[in-house]
Scaffold this motif. Structure first.
Motif, PDB file in Angstrom:
ATOM      1  N   GLU A 101      82.436 -20.277  27.028  1.00 47.50           N
ATOM      2  CA  GLU A 101      81.194 -21.050  26.931  1.00 47.50           C
ATOM      3  C   GLU A 101      80.338 -20.550  25.772  1.00 47.50           C
ATOM      4  OE1 GLU A 101      77.051 -21.792  29.428  1.00 47.50           O
ATOM      5  OE2 GLU A 101      78.602 -20.539  30.298  1.00 47.50           O
ATOM      6  N   MET A 102      79.848 -21.491  24.980  1.00 44.24           N
ATOM      7  CA  MET A 102      78.960 -21.159  23.867  1.00 44.24           C
ATOM      8  C   MET A 102      77.519 -21.121  24.368  1.00 44.24           C
ATOM      9  SD  MET A 102      80.863 -20.647  21.230  1.00 44.24           S
ATOM     10  CE  MET A 102      79.585 -20.548  19.981  1.00 44.24           C
ATOM     11  N   ILE A 103      76.758 -20.149  23.868  1.00 46.33           N
ATOM     12  CA  ILE A 103      75.327 -20.042  24.151  1.00 46.33           C
ATOM     13  C   ILE A 103      74.611 -19.848  22.831  1.00 46.33           C
ATOM     14  CG2 ILE A 103      75.553 -19.266  26.546  1.00 46.33           C
ATOM     15  CD1 ILE A 103      75.197 -16.398  25.594  1.00 46.33           C
ATOM     16  N   TYR A 104      73.307 -20.114  22.822  1.00 41.46           N
ATOM     17  CA  TYR A 104      72.575 -20.164  21.557  1.00 41.46           C
ATOM     18  C   TYR A 104      71.195 -19.531  21.678  1.00 41.46           C
ATOM     19  CZ  TYR A 104      76.223 -23.620  20.962  1.00 41.46           C
ATOM     20  OH  TYR A 104      77.446 -24.243  20.922  1.00 41.46           O
ATOM     21  N   GLY A 105      70.685 -19.081  20.518  1.00 37.50           N
ATOM     22  CA  GLY A 105      69.315 -18.610  20.416  1.00 37.50           C
ATOM     23  C   GLY A 105      68.998 -17.461  21.356  1.00 37.50           C
ATOM     24  N   LEU A 106      67.856 -17.573  22.015  1.00 39.99           N
ATOM     25  CA  LEU A 106      67.409 -16.520  22.917  1.00 39.99           C
ATOM     26  C   LEU A 106      68.357 -16.296  24.085  1.00 39.99           C
ATOM     27  CD1 LEU A 106      63.540 -17.027  23.082  1.00 39.99           C
ATOM     28  CD2 LEU A 106      64.812 -15.176  21.985  1.00 39.99           C
ATOM     29  N   ASP A 107      69.124 -17.307  24.456  1.00 37.51           N
ATOM     30  CA  ASP A 107      70.100 -17.126  25.529  1.00 37.51           C
ATOM     31  C   ASP A 107      71.141 -16.071  25.138  1.00 37.51           C
ATOM     32  OD1 ASP A 107      68.848 -18.969  27.170  1.00 37.51           O
ATOM     33  OD2 ASP A 107      70.189 -20.614  26.597  1.00 37.51           O
ATOM     34  N   VAL A 108      71.474 -15.998  23.862  1.00 38.98           N
ATOM     35  CA  VAL A 108      72.413 -14.987  23.380  1.00 38.98           C
ATOM     36  C   VAL A 108      71.778 -13.602  23.501  1.00 38.98           C
ATOM     37  CG1 VAL A 108      73.767 -14.146  21.414  1.00 38.98           C
ATOM     38  CG2 VAL A 108      73.484 -16.613  21.775  1.00 38.98           C
ATOM     39  N   THR A 109      70.547 -13.492  23.044  1.00 50.62           N
ATOM     40  CA  THR A 109      69.839 -12.217  23.115  1.00 50.62           C
ATOM     41  C   THR A 109      69.715 -11.747  24.558  1.00 50.62           C
ATOM     42  OG1 THR A 109      68.605 -12.757  21.106  1.00 50.62           O
ATOM     43  CG2 THR A 109      67.673 -11.054  22.523  1.00 50.62           C
ATOM     44  N   PHE A 110      69.292 -12.647  25.431  1.00 53.92           N
ATOM     45  CA  PHE A 110      69.143 -12.313  26.840  1.00 53.92           C
ATOM     46  C   PHE A 110      70.476 -11.873  27.443  1.00 53.92           C
ATOM     47  CE2 PHE A 110      69.330 -13.707  31.303  1.00 53.92           C
ATOM     48  CZ  PHE A 110      68.374 -12.854  31.828  1.00 53.92           C
ATOM     49  N   ALA A 111      71.527 -12.644  27.224  1.00 54.18           N
ATOM     50  CA  ALA A 111      72.839 -12.325  27.797  1.00 54.18           C
ATOM     51  C   ALA A 111      73.377 -11.002  27.249  1.00 54.18           C
ATOM     52  CB  ALA A 111      73.826 -13.458  27.518  1.00 54.18           C
ATOM     53  N   ALA A 112      73.180 -10.760  25.971  1.00 52.76           N
ATOM     54  CA  ALA A 112      73.697  -9.535  25.359  1.00 52.76           C
ATOM     55  C   ALA A 112      73.031  -8.293  25.947  1.00 52.76           C
ATOM     56  CB  ALA A 112      73.485  -9.584  23.850  1.00 52.76           C
TER      57      ALA A 112
ATOM     58  N   LEU B 239      71.699  -1.489  17.415  1.00 49.63           N
ATOM     59  CA  LEU B 239      71.099  -0.965  18.642  1.00 49.63           C
ATOM     60  C   LEU B 239      71.830  -1.488  19.876  1.00 49.63           C
ATOM     61  CD1 LEU B 239      67.317  -1.283  17.701  1.00 49.63           C
ATOM     62  CD2 LEU B 239      68.667   0.825  17.875  1.00 49.63           C
ATOM     63  N   LEU B 240      72.209  -2.739  19.826  1.00 49.88           N
ATOM     64  CA  LEU B 240      72.946  -3.337  20.937  1.00 49.88           C
ATOM     65  C   LEU B 240      74.289  -2.630  21.137  1.00 49.88           C
ATOM     66  CD1 LEU B 240      73.058  -5.637  23.047  1.00 49.88           C
ATOM     67  CD2 LEU B 240      74.028  -7.069  21.259  1.00 49.88           C
TER      68      LEU B 240
ATOM     69  N   GLN C  21      71.430  -8.090  28.728  1.00 50.22           N
ATOM     70  CA  GLN C  21      71.764  -8.034  30.153  1.00 50.22           C
ATOM     71  C   GLN C  21      73.160  -7.413  30.336  1.00 50.22           C
ATOM     72  OE1 GLN C  21      72.297 -11.844  32.145  1.00 50.22           O
ATOM     73  NE2 GLN C  21      71.244 -11.028  33.942  1.00 50.22           N
ATOM     74  N   THR C  22      74.084  -7.763  29.464  1.00 52.34           N
ATOM     75  CA  THR C  22      75.445  -7.235  29.522  1.00 52.34           C
ATOM     76  C   THR C  22      75.467  -5.714  29.414  1.00 52.34           C
ATOM     77  OG1 THR C  22      76.395  -9.273  28.658  1.00 52.34           O
ATOM     78  CG2 THR C  22      77.710  -7.278  28.368  1.00 52.34           C
ATOM     79  N   VAL C  23      74.594  -5.167  28.575  1.00 55.54           N
ATOM     80  CA  VAL C  23      74.567  -3.707  28.388  1.00 55.54           C
ATOM     81  C   VAL C  23      73.551  -3.019  29.301  1.00 55.54           C
ATOM     82  CG1 VAL C  23      75.442  -3.873  26.032  1.00 55.54           C
ATOM     83  CG2 VAL C  23      72.958  -3.752  26.425  1.00 55.54           C
ATOM     84  N   GLY C  24      72.884  -3.802  30.152  1.00 56.00           N
ATOM     85  CA  GLY C  24      71.960  -3.228  31.121  1.00 56.00           C
ATOM     86  C   GLY C  24      70.651  -2.727  30.546  1.00 56.00           C
ATOM     87  N   ARG C  25      70.198  -3.354  29.492  1.00 56.18           N
ATOM     88  CA  ARG C  25      68.940  -2.943  28.853  1.00 56.18           C
ATOM     89  C   ARG C  25      68.003  -4.136  28.729  1.00 56.18           C
ATOM     90  NH1 ARG C  25      69.543   1.448  25.117  1.00 56.18           N
ATOM     91  NH2 ARG C  25      70.677   3.073  26.201  1.00 56.18           N
ATOM     92  N   HIS C  26      66.737  -3.815  28.498  1.00 55.78           N
ATOM     93  CA  HIS C  26      65.691  -4.801  28.229  1.00 55.78           C
ATOM     94  C   HIS C  26      65.614  -5.887  29.306  1.00 55.78           C
ATOM     95  CE1 HIS C  26      65.065  -2.747  24.526  1.00 55.78           C
ATOM     96  NE2 HIS C  26      66.164  -3.197  23.946  1.00 55.78           N
ATOM     97  N   SER C  27      65.569  -5.464  30.547  1.00 58.09           N
ATOM     98  CA  SER C  27      65.508  -6.423  31.650  1.00 58.09           C
ATOM     99  C   SER C  27      64.251  -7.295  31.588  1.00 58.09           C
ATOM    100  CB  SER C  27      65.599  -5.707  32.990  1.00 58.09           C
ATOM    101  OG  SER C  27      64.543  -4.782  33.132  1.00 58.09           O
ATOM    102  N   TRP C  28      63.229  -6.848  30.855  1.00 61.05           N
ATOM    103  CA  TRP C  28      62.004  -7.636  30.715  1.00 61.05           C
ATOM    104  C   TRP C  28      62.267  -8.975  30.014  1.00 61.05           C
ATOM    105  CZ3 TRP C  28      60.618  -9.088  25.876  1.00 61.05           C
ATOM    106  CH2 TRP C  28      61.153  -8.362  24.811  1.00 61.05           C
ATOM    107  N   LEU C  29      63.386  -9.086  29.297  1.00 61.96           N
ATOM    108  CA  LEU C  29      63.700 -10.337  28.606  1.00 61.96           C
ATOM    109  C   LEU C  29      63.870 -11.509  29.562  1.00 61.96           C
ATOM    110  CD1 LEU C  29      66.155  -9.101  25.844  1.00 61.96           C
ATOM    111  CD2 LEU C  29      63.891 -10.087  25.484  1.00 61.96           C
ATOM    112  N   LYS C  30      64.122 -11.218  30.839  1.00 63.88           N
ATOM    113  CA  LYS C  30      64.254 -12.301  31.813  1.00 63.88           C
ATOM    114  C   LYS C  30      62.967 -13.113  31.919  1.00 63.88           C
ATOM    115  CE  LYS C  30      63.350  -9.222  35.640  1.00 63.88           C
ATOM    116  NZ  LYS C  30      63.999  -8.378  36.600  1.00 63.88           N
ATOM    117  N   LEU C  31      61.847 -12.517  31.544  1.00 62.94           N
ATOM    118  CA  LEU C  31      60.579 -13.259  31.533  1.00 62.94           C
ATOM    119  C   LEU C  31      60.629 -14.440  30.576  1.00 62.94           C
ATOM    120  CD1 LEU C  31      58.042 -10.285  31.538  1.00 62.94           C
ATOM    121  CD2 LEU C  31      58.668 -11.756  33.462  1.00 62.94           C
ATOM    122  N   LEU C  32      61.413 -14.307  29.522  1.00 65.53           N
ATOM    123  CA  LEU C  32      61.530 -15.385  28.536  1.00 65.53           C
ATOM    124  C   LEU C  32      62.290 -16.582  29.085  1.00 65.53           C
ATOM    125  CD1 LEU C  32      62.310 -13.322  25.324  1.00 65.53           C
ATOM    126  CD2 LEU C  32      60.090 -14.130  26.149  1.00 65.53           C
TER     127      LEU C  32
END
Length: 121
Positions: A62-73, A18-19, A75-86
Motif C-alpha cells: 500500500e502506498m501512503i503519502y505526505g504526513l502519513d509517511v512521517t507518522f507511519a515511519a 535520525l529515523l 510509529q514503526t520505530v517507536g518514536r515521536h508518538s505525539w505525531l498521532k495528534l496530527l
C-alpha cells in the motif's frame, strides 16, 4: 516500509538519518528519488510526483503519502508518538496544508532555517 525521499534536500536527509538511527530492527528502507535508476526500479512512482510530495510504501504494498509517511515511519520505530495528534480531524487538515507548503518550498525553508544545523551553506 520503504520511504522515497529527496536526498538532495538537507533537511529531508537529516530526518531520514535520525529515523534510521532510531530504526533498531531495520524495518525501514530508504530510497533516494534522485537515483539514476529510480524510475526503472520503482516504475509505479513518478519522480516528479515524489519530489512534490513524500511517498512511502507499506510492507503490504500500500502506498501512503505526505504526513502519513512521517507518522507511519516514526510509529514503526517507536518514536515521536505525539505525531498521532496530527491525525485528529481539524488538526489533520491544517497539518496537511502545512506539509504541502513545506514540501513545495522545502529547499528555500532549508536554506533559511537549517544552514548550520543541517550542514549546508
Amino acid at each position: 516500509m520503504i520511504i522515497f525521499y529527496d536526498a538532495n534536500c538537507p533537511l529531508c536527509t537529516k530526518e531520514m538519518r535520525l529515523l534510521k538511527e532510531a530504526d533498531k530492527h531495520n524495518k525501514i528502507a530508504l530510497e533516494d528519488i534522485n537515483a539514476d535508476d529510480f524510475e526503472q526500479r520503482f516504475n509505479h512512482i513518478k519522480r516528479q510526483d515524489a519530489l512534490a510530495f513524500l511517498h512511502g510504501q507499506q510492507d503490504n504494498g500500500e502506498m501512503i503519502y505526505g504526513l502519513d509517511v512521517t507518522f507511519a515511519a516514526w510509529q514503526t520505530v517507536g518514536r515521536h508518538s505525539w505525531l498521532k495528534l496530527l491525525q485528529l480531524p481539524g488538526i489533520r487538515f491544517i497539518a496537511d496544508l502545512g506539509y504541502r507548503l513545506f514540501a513545495k518550498y522545502r529547499r528555500q525553508i532549508t536554506r533559511i532555517f537549517c544552514q548550520s544545523s543541517c550542514g549546508i551553506k
